[in-house]
Design an enzyme around this catalytic site. Structure first.
Site, short mmCIF file in Angstrom:
data_model
loop_
_atom_site.label_atom_id
_atom_site.label_comp_id
_atom_site.label_asym_id
_atom_site.label_seq_id
_atom_site.Cartn_x
_atom_site.Cartn_y
_atom_site.Cartn_z
N ASN A 204 0.86 -1.20 0.00
CA ASN A 204 0.00 0.00 0.00
C ASN A 204 0.88 1.24 0.00
OD1 ASN A 204 0.45 0.89 2.88
ND2 ASN A 204 -0.36 -1.16 3.23
N ASP A 272 -4.50 -6.07 5.33
CA ASP A 272 -5.55 -6.87 5.97
C ASP A 272 -5.50 -8.32 5.51
OD1 ASP A 272 -6.65 -4.81 7.49
OD2 ASP A 272 -7.75 -4.03 5.76
N LYS A 282 8.27 -18.26 -9.26
CA LYS A 282 7.55 -17.20 -9.92
C LYS A 282 6.36 -17.77 -10.71
CE LYS A 282 8.18 -13.49 -13.22
NZ LYS A 282 8.97 -13.01 -14.34
N ASP A 301 -4.82 -9.13 13.37
CA ASP A 301 -4.97 -7.70 13.66
C ASP A 301 -4.12 -7.40 14.91
OD1 ASP A 301 -5.84 -5.15 14.66
OD2 ASP A 301 -7.57 -5.32 13.32
N ILE A 302 -3.02 -6.72 14.69
CA ILE A 302 -2.04 -6.52 15.78
C ILE A 302 -2.65 -5.64 16.87
CG2 ILE A 302 0.30 -5.74 16.32
CD1 ILE A 302 0.87 -6.08 13.23
N LYS A 333 -14.14 1.76 15.38
CA LYS A 333 -12.87 1.05 15.53
C LYS A 333 -12.38 1.07 16.98
CE LYS A 333 -11.01 1.29 11.57
NZ LYS A 333 -10.30 1.77 10.37
O1 C5P Z 1 -8.98 -1.86 10.61
P1 C5P Z 1 -7.99 -0.87 10.15
O2 C5P Z 1 -6.88 -1.47 9.32
O3 C5P Z 1 -8.54 0.36 9.51
O4 C5P Z 1 -7.32 -0.37 11.52
C1 C5P Z 1 -6.24 0.51 11.53
C2 C5P Z 1 -5.51 0.39 12.82
O5 C5P Z 1 -5.31 -0.97 13.18
C3 C5P Z 1 -4.10 0.96 12.72
O6 C5P Z 1 -3.73 1.42 14.01
C4 C5P Z 1 -3.29 -0.24 12.31
O7 C5P Z 1 -1.93 -0.11 12.65
C5 C5P Z 1 -3.98 -1.36 13.08
N1 C5P Z 1 -3.93 -2.66 12.42
C6 C5P Z 1 -3.17 -3.68 12.96
N2 C5P Z 1 -3.15 -4.91 12.37
C7 C5P Z 1 -3.88 -5.16 11.26
C8 C5P Z 1 -4.66 -4.14 10.71
C9 C5P Z 1 -4.68 -2.91 11.30
O8 C5P Z 1 -2.50 -3.43 13.96
N3 C5P Z 1 -3.84 -6.36 10.72
#
Ligand code: C5P
Length: 391
Positions: A204, A272, A282, A301-302, A333
């Protein structure tokens, strides 16, 4: 603030006179020391007039030496600034030499030292200079990153002296109260890369700039900072421990390994999804005109993981990059991820990868919007609020 300004011998020395003017205008007191080479680029008379103080150039000034002038000069200062810090002067500092007044002062001082490098790009990138800068930083010297751009020698790259206003800001940061001293701040920044095969990946547009600025501001406020960075081409901010990762799963592991922390600021634009069946070879066109679809699976999701864990930091901050309904999405969120604050920003314009940002701080108590400003300023404003919240 009383500054002892040591001016090395490089073409950027002429900009030191502008710095003297800015410090004086700011109400600061400046005493200048010129190296022999420095005096070839800017005269003692210019600096004496601007600083309204005598300028020192030699170790062998008999009157001053009777009074141990070189010790006295550093005793009278709150901060020693080396500007420009040439490759030669930093090499002599790193080696602990005392072969002129400037080097002797730097060896004898017990005051904080801020070095502002300026040199040719090849000299800055030479292994010797890299090692010298690392040595100086390890000893507690704050070494600014030089600017990048066209240089007096006709080359292009990092090595230019930062603008005098930026140097003045770095001087102010040295005097800023260390409100996060004793705290551990964990920051994630940048994008993640999710491999498709050995040569392709999903990514991204995140540049990492806002996260790096936050790490820098937290370190300037005295925190111990761990920065977990996705693939970005940014220099490590001074005093920050950086861990480079590529994928979301590597980022999650690096965050888990860095715990516990007092504050976690998750700025990274984590992918995501990742490719379920990233292949070792490849992917090739097979001539049928058909493409094998990519099967995607969700990444951990960290932020939400931290929010739900027993090791949840005292203050957990997430970012929300949105293109519409920015605040409503951020509020949702906040609850969903178990965060204390969500910093919402509208990325429909030029925010991603750009220099400026306009953010809204969304908490259970309400929404506070900050005006659009440089990412470094956003970082300082947010870190000040973090310090308020912990106090
Ligand atoms: O759900 P979204 O991606 O919009 O959420 C954004 C927040 O969640 C940011 O703080 C991002 O660093 C964190 N995040 C994360 N791990 C993920 C996706 C998002 O820590 N897999």
């Amino acid at each position: 603030m009383r500054i002892l300004l040591i001016i090395g011998g490089g073409i950027a020395a002429y900009k030191a006179s502008e710095l003297v003017r800015l410090i004086r205008r700011d109400g600061g007191h400046v005493t200048c020391v010129l190296t022999e080479a420095g005096s070839r680029f800017v005269t003692p008379l210019t600096l004496a007039a601007l600083s309204e103080n005598p300028v020192h150039t030699t170790l062998w000034d008999l009157k001053n030496e009777v009074e141990m002038g070189h010790i006295q000069l550093s005793r009278q200062a709150d901060l020693v600034v080396v500007c420009p810090a040439t490759a030669d002067l930093m090499a002599r500092m790193a080696a602990g030499m005392a072969d002129d007044l400037a080097a002797t002062l730097l060896l004898a001082t017990d005051k904080p030292v801020l070095a502002v490098p300026a040199m040719n790009v090849r000299m800055w990138q030479h292994a010797a200079t890299i090692a010298n800068v690392a040595t100086l930083r390890a000893r507690g010297v704050t070494v600014m990153e030089p600017d990048e751009g066209a240089m007096a020698c006709g080359e292009f790259g990092p090595g230019r002296l930062p603008e005098p206003e930026a140097i003045l800001a770095a001087i102010h940061a040295q005097f800023a109260p260390r409100r996060l001293a004793g705290r551990h701040v964990l920051v994630t920044a940048g994008p993640t890369h999710e491999p498709i095969d050995p040569v392709r990946y999903i990514a991204n547009r995140s540049s990492g700039r806002q996260g790096f600025a936050l790490a820098e501001a937290a370190a300037a406020a005295g925190a111990r900072v761990t920065l977990v960075a996705g693939p970005v081409a940014l220099p490590t901010p001074p005093g920050v421990a950086r861990i480079d990762v590529e994928t979301a799963r590597e980022m999650a592991a690096a965050v888990a390994a860095a715990l516990p922390c007092d504050v976690a600021i998750m700025v990274a634009a984590v992918a995501d999804w990742r490719v379920a069946d990233a292949v070792g070879q490849k992917r090739k066109k097979d001539g049928t005109g058909q493409i094998a679809p990519l099967e995607l699976v969700e990444n951990p999701d960290i932020l939400a993981g931290l929010g739900a864990s027993a090791a949840k930091p005292g203050l957990l901050i997430g970012f929300a990059a949105e293109t519409e309904n920015v605040i409503a999405h951020a509020q949702a969120k906040l609850a969903r991820k178990g965060a204390d604050w969500i910093i919402a920003n509208d990325v429909s314009g030029d925010v991603m990868g750009g220099a400026d940002n306009a953010v809204h701080i969304v908490t259970a108590a309400g929404v506070e919007s900050l005006p659009r400003m440089a990412k470094a300023q956003v970082a300082h404003a947010l870190i000040a609020k973090v310090a308020d919240a912990l106090a």
